[in-house]
Design a protein around this motif. Structure first.
Motif: not given
Length: 161
Positions: A45-50
């Motif tokens: 969830e901390s990663a940017p959307p892909a």
């Protein structure tokens, strides 16, 4: 000319006599509907959307051959073949997060930093897609992180998914 002016004047007078009433067919108390779109973050969830899933479509964008979860982001080593392989694995991760698979891909766009890398990219691409989906490949002036290849894909989920 006088007739045209007379017709315009009559139309203006007629419009001036019109009244504007509020619409009664709107229910303003109805809350806005929630978005049917879901951002996909297969690496946390901390990663940017892909990617994004909306209805029966899944879009994956700007997928380079980066190491999943690496902070700061970094490319795999090994050149165009390794980058293409990792970019495709990353695409598959995003598709899976949206409930899709490689077989659901309808279209891919491939961006290459060097047109001379097209054959090497094609050979890896063919390993993942023996019956290749529609694909466009273009050479561009530069990609993020100095990547050699970047992909974006659109998948269509099977009915009932």
């Amino acid at each position: 000319m006088i007739r045209a002016l007379s017709a315009t004047l009559v139309a203006m007078v007629a419009l001036g006599a019109c009244t504007i009433e509020p619409r009664t067919d709107l229910n303003e108390e109805e809350p806005p509907t929630a978005s049917a779109s879901e951002f996909l973050r297969p690496w946390g969830e901390s990663a940017p959307p892909a990617g994004v899933k909306s209805g029966d479509l899944v879009w994956v964008w700007a997928m380079a051959g980066t190491v999943p979860g690496a902070v700061p982001p970094r490319l795999v080593e090994g050149g165009i073949g390794a980058e293409t392989r990792q970019a495709l694995e990353n695409v598959l991760d995003v598709l899976a997060a949206g409930g899709a698979a490689a077989r659901d891909i309808a279209q891919c766009s491939v961006f290459l930093a060097d047109a001379a890398d097209l054959d090497a990219m094609r050979s890896v691409y063919a390993e993942y897609f023996p019956a290749q989906p529609l694909r466009t490949a273009v050479a561009v002036a530069g990609l993020a992180l100095s990547a050699r290849v970047e992909l974006e894909c659109t998948a269509v989920l099977p009915s009932g998914s």
